[in-house]
Motif scaffolding. Sequence first.
Motif, PDB file in Angstrom:
ATOM      1  N   LYS A  10       0.835  -1.212   0.000  1.00  0.00           N
ATOM      2  CA  LYS A  10       0.000   0.000   0.000  1.00  0.00           C
ATOM      3  C   LYS A  10       0.864   1.253   0.000  1.00  0.00           C
ATOM      4  CE  LYS A  10      -4.192  -1.967   1.883  1.00  0.00           C
ATOM      5  NZ  LYS A  10      -5.232  -1.885   2.886  1.00  0.00           N
ATOM      6  N   ASN A  11       2.045   1.159   0.588  1.00  0.00           N
ATOM      7  CA  ASN A  11       2.957   2.293   0.592  1.00  0.00           C
ATOM      8  C   ASN A  11       3.428   2.615  -0.834  1.00  0.00           C
ATOM      9  OD1 ASN A  11       4.605   4.328   1.869  1.00  0.00           O
ATOM     10  ND2 ASN A  11       6.354   3.003   1.441  1.00  0.00           N
ATOM     11  N   LYS A  14       0.673   4.289  -2.648  1.00  0.00           N
ATOM     12  CA  LYS A  14       0.577   5.690  -2.233  1.00  0.00           C
ATOM     13  C   LYS A  14       1.644   6.537  -2.933  1.00  0.00           C
ATOM     14  CE  LYS A  14       0.587   8.865   1.697  1.00  0.00           C
ATOM     15  NZ  LYS A  14       0.891   9.946   0.795  1.00  0.00           N
ATOM     16  N   LYS A  17       0.504   7.103  -6.441  1.00  0.00           N
ATOM     17  CA  LYS A  17      -0.590   8.081  -6.474  1.00  0.00           C
ATOM     18  C   LYS A  17      -0.053   9.492  -6.283  1.00  0.00           C
ATOM     19  CE  LYS A  17      -3.902   6.797  -3.660  1.00  0.00           C
ATOM     20  NZ  LYS A  17      -4.865   6.098  -2.782  1.00  0.00           N
ATOM     21  N   ASP A  18       0.857   9.669  -5.326  1.00  0.00           N
ATOM     22  CA  ASP A  18       1.431  10.996  -5.079  1.00  0.00           C
ATOM     23  C   ASP A  18       2.157  11.517  -6.323  1.00  0.00           C
ATOM     24  OD1 ASP A  18       0.463  10.892  -2.487  1.00  0.00           O
ATOM     25  OD2 ASP A  18       2.411  10.392  -1.587  1.00  0.00           O
TER      26      ASP A  18
END
Length: 184
Positions: A10-11, A14, A17-18
Motif C-alpha cells: 500500500k505504501n 501511495k 498516487k502521489d
Amino acid sequence: MKTVSPIKSKNKIKLMKDFLENHSTRDFCLFLLGINTGIKLQDLLSLRVHDVCQQDGKVADVLSIPSYSNPPVYLNAPIRSSLKKYLSENTLIDSDYLFKSRKTSNPITRQQAYRITNAAAKNAGIDEPVGMITLRKTFGYHAYSQGVAISLIQKRLQHASPSETKHFIGVDVEAVPVKIDINL
C-alpha cells in the motif's frame, strides 16, 4: 511479454498516487480508476465523460457502462473527488473521451497509459515488471485481501472461474490473510 504481478504494498501504491497527482490529474484519475475498479484497460480508455457524469454534470456514484453492470462499478469518494477536479480543470463535453489525448480528440493510447503507469512505478521504487494489467491485478488482490468474496471479484474481472481469478491475482501461490471480523 513479461508476467506482471499486483502491487501488494500500500505504501508503493501511495507513492505512485502521489507522483501521478503531482504530474497530471488525468493520469492520476486513470490510475485511480484502474486500481479501484478493476475494469479492463480498453474499457478505461473508451470511457467518455457521460459514462462518469450524471445528466446534471455531477460525478456519478456508479459507472454507466453496460459491460460492467453486474456487479455495478462503484466510484468511491477518492475517484469522484479526482474526477471532479479533473473535469473542472479541463473543458470536456459529454461525448469526449475521459482520458483524451492532449494532441487529438482520441483517447490516450495503450502505450501512453503504459508509460504513465511505468513512470509512476519506477518513481515508487518498484523493480518488478509493471504493465497495465497490474492495475486489475492490484484491484483483485487488495479486494480479496480485504475480504471481498472471490466470486464477486471473478464477476468484476469477467473471469470464467474462481480458480482463474485466484491465479490471476496471485493468491493461489501464496496465502493472503483474510480478516473476517464478525462483531455482533
